[in-house]
Design a protein around this motif. Sequence first.
Motif, PDB file in Angstrom:
ATOM      1  N   VAL A 489    -111.837 -75.956  -9.151  1.00 55.39           N
ATOM      2  CA  VAL A 489    -111.276 -74.924  -8.278  1.00 55.39           C
ATOM      3  C   VAL A 489    -110.055 -74.282  -8.931  1.00 55.39           C
ATOM      4  N   TYR A 490    -109.153 -75.105  -9.449  1.00 57.19           N
ATOM      5  CA  TYR A 490    -107.861 -74.566  -9.891  1.00 57.19           C
ATOM      6  C   TYR A 490    -107.384 -75.066 -11.250  1.00 57.19           C
ATOM      7  N   PHE A 491    -107.477 -76.382 -11.495  1.00 56.36           N
ATOM      8  CA  PHE A 491    -106.701 -76.917 -12.592  1.00 56.36           C
ATOM      9  C   PHE A 491    -107.136 -76.536 -13.985  1.00 56.36           C
ATOM     10  N   PRO A 536    -104.100 -63.249  -9.283  1.00 52.89           N
ATOM     11  CA  PRO A 536    -104.201 -63.747 -10.653  1.00 52.89           C
ATOM     12  C   PRO A 536    -103.449 -65.056 -10.826  1.00 52.89           C
ATOM     13  N   ASP A 537    -103.908 -65.975 -11.729  1.00 56.20           N
ATOM     14  CA  ASP A 537    -105.042 -65.760 -12.593  1.00 56.20           C
ATOM     15  C   ASP A 537    -106.335 -66.428 -12.107  1.00 56.20           C
ATOM     16  N   THR A 538    -106.162 -67.620 -11.546  1.00 60.93           N
ATOM     17  CA  THR A 538    -107.331 -68.485 -11.411  1.00 60.93           C
ATOM     18  C   THR A 538    -108.480 -67.845 -10.646  1.00 60.93           C
ATOM     19  N   SER A 539    -108.167 -67.071  -9.614  1.00 60.43           N
ATOM     20  CA  SER A 539    -109.250 -66.589  -8.742  1.00 60.43           C
ATOM     21  C   SER A 539    -110.014 -65.394  -9.301  1.00 60.43           C
ATOM     22  N   GLY A 565     -94.799 -69.054 -15.280  1.00 65.59           N
ATOM     23  CA  GLY A 565     -95.876 -70.045 -15.321  1.00 65.59           C
ATOM     24  C   GLY A 565     -96.624 -70.165 -14.005  1.00 65.59           C
ATOM     25  N   ARG A 566     -97.437 -71.185 -13.914  1.00 60.34           N
ATOM     26  CA  ARG A 566     -98.214 -71.411 -12.688  1.00 60.34           C
ATOM     27  C   ARG A 566     -97.249 -71.833 -11.585  1.00 60.34           C
ATOM     28  N   THR A 567     -97.342 -71.187 -10.444  1.00 66.32           N
ATOM     29  CA  THR A 567     -96.361 -71.474  -9.400  1.00 66.32           C
ATOM     30  C   THR A 567     -96.681 -72.743  -8.636  1.00 66.32           C
ATOM     31  N   PHE A 568     -97.970 -73.033  -8.475  1.00 69.51           N
ATOM     32  CA  PHE A 568     -98.337 -74.190  -7.666  1.00 69.51           C
ATOM     33  C   PHE A 568     -97.800 -75.486  -8.254  1.00 69.51           C
ATOM     34  N   ILE A 569     -97.779 -75.571  -9.570  1.00 69.79           N
ATOM     35  CA  ILE A 569     -97.321 -76.822 -10.176  1.00 69.79           C
ATOM     36  C   ILE A 569     -95.822 -76.796 -10.486  1.00 69.79           C
ATOM     37  N   ARG A 582     -91.572 -63.194  -8.372  1.00 71.44           N
ATOM     38  CA  ARG A 582     -91.288 -62.868  -9.770  1.00 71.44           C
ATOM     39  C   ARG A 582     -92.584 -62.685 -10.542  1.00 71.44           C
ATOM     40  N   LYS A 583     -93.595 -63.438 -10.119  1.00 77.80           N
ATOM     41  CA  LYS A 583     -94.825 -63.470 -10.895  1.00 77.80           C
ATOM     42  C   LYS A 583     -95.760 -62.300 -10.578  1.00 77.80           C
ATOM     43  N   LEU A 584     -95.823 -61.946  -9.285  1.00 75.79           N
ATOM     44  CA  LEU A 584     -96.809 -60.938  -8.886  1.00 75.79           C
ATOM     45  C   LEU A 584     -96.143 -59.676  -8.339  1.00 75.79           C
ATOM     46  N   VAL A 599    -108.678 -62.376  -2.681  1.00 71.93           N
ATOM     47  CA  VAL A 599    -109.416 -63.614  -2.962  1.00 71.93           C
ATOM     48  C   VAL A 599    -108.509 -64.569  -3.734  1.00 71.93           C
ATOM     49  N   ASP A 600    -108.389 -65.782  -3.240  1.00 73.33           N
ATOM     50  CA  ASP A 600    -107.625 -66.804  -3.959  1.00 73.33           C
ATOM     51  C   ASP A 600    -108.501 -68.044  -4.122  1.00 73.33           C
ATOM     52  N   ASP A 601    -108.150 -68.851  -5.119  1.00 74.50           N
ATOM     53  CA  ASP A 601    -108.964 -70.055  -5.334  1.00 74.50           C
ATOM     54  C   ASP A 601    -108.719 -71.098  -4.262  1.00 74.50           C
ATOM     55  N   SER A 602    -107.473 -71.151  -3.788  1.00 73.88           N
ATOM     56  CA  SER A 602    -107.134 -72.170  -2.792  1.00 73.88           C
ATOM     57  C   SER A 602    -105.892 -71.736  -2.038  1.00 73.88           C
ATOM     58  N   ILE A 603    -105.768 -72.282  -0.830  1.00 74.72           N
ATOM     59  CA  ILE A 603    -104.527 -72.092  -0.069  1.00 74.72           C
ATOM     60  C   ILE A 603    -104.014 -73.499   0.186  1.00 74.72           C
ATOM     61  N   VAL A 604    -102.914 -73.845  -0.441  1.00 77.89           N
ATOM     62  CA  VAL A 604    -102.449 -75.221  -0.352  1.00 77.89           C
ATOM     63  C   VAL A 604    -101.253 -75.266   0.603  1.00 77.89           C
ATOM     64  N   ARG A 605    -100.091 -74.923   0.106  1.00 83.00           N
ATOM     65  CA  ARG A 605     -98.925 -74.868   1.003  1.00 83.00           C
ATOM     66  C   ARG A 605     -98.864 -73.528   1.727  1.00 83.00           C
ATOM     67  N   GLY A 606     -99.619 -72.567   1.221  1.00 81.74           N
ATOM     68  CA  GLY A 606     -99.600 -71.224   1.810  1.00 81.74           C
ATOM     69  C   GLY A 606     -98.465 -70.372   1.257  1.00 81.74           C
ATOM     70  N   THR A 607     -97.739 -70.896   0.313  1.00 81.94           N
ATOM     71  CA  THR A 607     -96.607 -70.148  -0.261  1.00 81.94           C
ATOM     72  C   THR A 607     -97.072 -68.825  -0.844  1.00 81.94           C
ATOM     73  N   THR A 608     -98.095 -68.897  -1.669  1.00 82.07           N
ATOM     74  CA  THR A 608     -98.569 -67.693  -2.346  1.00 82.07           C
ATOM     75  C   THR A 608     -99.108 -66.693  -1.338  1.00 82.07           C
ATOM     76  N   SER A 609     -99.995 -67.172  -0.452  1.00 79.62           N
ATOM     77  CA  SER A 609    -100.637 -66.257   0.502  1.00 79.62           C
ATOM     78  C   SER A 609     -99.598 -65.528   1.342  1.00 79.62           C
TER      79      SER A 609
HETATM   80  O1  LIG Z   1    -100.931 -72.091  -1.320  1.00 78.71           O
HETATM   81  P1  LIG Z   1    -100.057 -72.389  -2.477  1.00 78.71           P
HETATM   82  O2  LIG Z   1     -99.271 -73.649  -2.280  1.00 78.71           O
HETATM   83  O3  LIG Z   1     -99.203 -71.239  -2.864  1.00 78.71           O
HETATM   84  O4  LIG Z   1    -100.986 -72.741  -3.700  1.00 78.71           O
HETATM   85  C1  LIG Z   1    -102.131 -72.034  -4.054  1.00 78.71           C
HETATM   86  C2  LIG Z   1    -101.834 -71.003  -5.106  1.00 78.71           C
HETATM   87  O5  LIG Z   1    -101.247 -71.612  -6.275  1.00 78.71           O
HETATM   88  C3  LIG Z   1    -102.058 -71.331  -7.397  1.00 78.71           C
HETATM   89  O6  LIG Z   1    -101.539 -70.296  -8.159  1.00 78.71           O
HETATM   90  P2  LIG Z   1    -100.650 -70.491  -9.462  1.00 78.71           P
HETATM   91  O7  LIG Z   1     -99.614 -69.462  -9.512  1.00 78.71           O
HETATM   92  O8  LIG Z   1    -100.177 -71.900  -9.553  1.00 78.71           O
HETATM   93  O9  LIG Z   1    -101.633 -70.419 -10.708  1.00 78.71           O
HETATM   94  P3  LIG Z   1    -102.582 -69.390 -11.433  1.00 78.71           P
HETATM   95  O10 LIG Z   1    -101.818 -68.168 -11.805  1.00 78.71           O
HETATM   96  O11 LIG Z   1    -102.992 -70.165 -12.603  1.00 78.71           O
HETATM   97  O12 LIG Z   1    -103.735 -69.103 -10.538  1.00 78.71           O
HETATM   98  C4  LIG Z   1    -103.412 -71.007  -6.846  1.00 78.71           C
HETATM   99  O13 LIG Z   1    -104.159 -70.228  -7.731  1.00 78.71           O
HETATM  100  C5  LIG Z   1    -103.076 -70.296  -5.564  1.00 78.71           C
HETATM  101  O14 LIG Z   1    -102.812 -68.943  -5.783  1.00 78.71           O
END
Ligand SMILES: O=P(O)(O)OC[C@H]1O[C@H](OP(=O)(O)OP(=O)(O)O)[C@H](O)[C@@H]1O
Length: 783
Positions: A489-491, A536-539, A565-569, A582-584, A599-609
Amino acid sequence: MQQATHPRLHLRNAHDAHVVFEAVRQGFLRPIARRLDEREKATLIRSGAVFVWEESESASGLKRWTDGRLWSQSRMREPYLFYDEKLGGDPEPLPSPQPSFKTFRFVNGPSRGTAPSSAVSHQERSVSMHHGLVKQAYSVWVLPRPNALPRKWHIIAYFLHEDLPLIPTVDQDPCLRSIIVPAGLYRSGKRDGMEEDDALDSPPRPLAHRSRTDSMPRPTLPSIFSATEYVCGILGLLLHDSTIDAAPEICEGLSLLQHRGQDACGIVTCGPKGRFYQCKANGMVRDVFDHNSISKLIGGMGVGHTRYPTAGSFNNAEAQPFYVNSPYGIVFGHNGNLINTESLLQYMDATAHRHINTSSDSELLLNIFANNLQQTGKFRINEEDIFTALGGMMKQVKGAYACVAMLAGFGIMAFRDPNGIRPVGMAVRRSGSGNDYLFASESVVADAGGFSEWQDVKPGEAVIITRSRVTRRQVAPPATFAPDIFEYVYFARPDSVLDGISVYRSRMAMGDALAVQVKRVLAENNLTVDVVIPVPDTSRVAALNLAQKLQLPYREGFIKNRYVGRTFIMPGQEMRKKNVRRKLNAMALEFADKNVLIVDDSIVRGTTSKEIIQMAKDVGAKKVIVASCSPPIRYPNVYGIDMPSRRELVAYGRDTESIASTIGADLVIFQSLPDLIESVRQFNRDITTLDCSVFTGDYVTRGVDEEYFVHLESLREDNARGKTMGMVDVAPAKAVAAAQVNGVHSSAPRSNDVTLGSGGPLLNSRGSDDTVGLHNSFNTARS
Ligand SMILES: O=P(O)(O)OC[C@H]1O[C@H](OP(=O)(O)OP(=O)(O)O)[C@H](O)[C@@H]1O
Ligand SMILES: NC(=O)CC[C@H](N)C(=O)O
């Protein structure tokens, strides 16, 4: 006693020297490895003798050539420097100072084999016939392998003028005459007027720095040095030629695993006499390594790690690989997370009496393995002993672990937990002179390094590679094979193939399956969509397929700042939130007055969405619908992905509508779990189970229950962690636990309670971990 590289050879031109270098590189001739001793000087320095040596800063290597004789000033007879021996037996003079001017003249590729002899020319241009020895010197930069760091190689030849016509040339030597020199491999960089025969001072510069007429290709330096962007990444490398350093290639490989961990990284190599050389610290690969630090990592085998902390702290002391000196000297890199650390710590303290110096579960895992190995009681171990130790360890330890390890002077190994939750595989690079072996978290490293025959390490399997053999063994009883679906899905990188499944293809399939779901839900809600926009990027991969399937326009409405870098990690909620902005950046053009499907690959904490929905609305989107390639994440990941606290998960305790209103979307559409599983499994039906615990709460290892969650949440409360970033230790509860089981009863956790190896006086100014006993090149990196 050492021998001359060639006993009798007349070097006429650069081509001849390159042939000899190539014969050395291919293993037909032996270079000189250390300074000549007095006996060697007396017997080996004679007319016709040729010596090739590599310049090295290491204590055991050769820094400059000494032959115990006294020589005249140098004379340049292209491309060699010549020195006439001063007869009279004076001691050798001190090295002359380095000339200050640095105008390089480059010799492009192999020179003409028919060119006249420089040695003859030197003879002709001498005022009078010299009757003593003549020394002839030439130096090159060489890239022993693509992507390796350039090395300085030197060739020294001796002759007497009267003997010269009798000394065979390269084309008279049966071995040398068949050698073909690859174009551009050997590059001369002699300085005009240089006095020393080892006078090269920097590798070839990129084309832009050189003369316009120089058409030579630039050396292929690891891309990390060009400052481009790039769950823990693990890597092990064993080169068949132990005289070639593995570190440059490990570093290059780690940059390809950067997406698996951005917080810390490290490399440990094993050099002559089984000594370990280390460079590790907090930071990304490009921050921690440079030419200087890499050049000090000596040895033809090593392991590397990129860290994304899931246990313990962000302290640089927990940067990996970890090292223990007993038994035998073991170095270790871990991807995953253990779930029975408390009982293991007790065991270490009360039974094994081994000191665990950090809060890292990886250090604990290493010590369990080391303790088991110790129990063999052997003076010298073999593969059987290692398999026995690992088998025992797999019975004691619960959780996810894909690991690489290295035993001093023995070899490298990789193993994977009995459920195969985290990935690791191996590949080989075959050549005429031997095989190089690689272990890596993802196959992309093998592809980039020219390795082939990628094979995944099987669940519960251990693979040991020494210079003489590869041995594989199933060391744990069969268990459910359940690779983590979140890798797909993501990693993982899309260009990797994990357990026989292309990550890219699985993401395409996720987009296809999600399209069906989206179509249905939109119809049910009487909504239409104007445009599909990925996050971007994963989705991207899935979003494109979804758009094609629904015949909707696909637009890159969010432009990504490639330097973030990747925000989720990232550690800490505040940092993640800030970095989404800063990223988007949302392009108004693509959002204004439109119903957009993000479209996103996942919604984890919902921070990005939450952030991007607001951004979309700010630039005029009419309706914002979010589609997720994975189902709602309601349970912590305990196997090496940092989703520790249920309260942080936006889907925890919420239905779809409530999730939508929390993140500010008009509608949220989730992939169904069966569709997600099918998207992955369809590419390898042999995998019957995938770890989907974050969606289902069903943990394949067992041992994960309410009590464990509560414990976990108290240890890894995200906000507490975020706030303490940058401090010495940030896992208070666990720190206390560790301190107590090791018999140190502190009333409150102090910043350096459990970080003896780095938080105390040993912590150098750049924050690296000077692990006791290891040569650490990080602190010298920029000195
Ligand atoms: O719901 P959240 O807690 O925000 O996590 C989910 C988001 O985090 C990841 O993006 P990330 O910026 O890490 O990586 P990517 O650019 O490689 O897709 C993932 O692709 C989602 O967009
Ligand atoms: N992401 C991981 O695999 C982390 C490995 C280990 N648990 C650590 O925190 O260092």
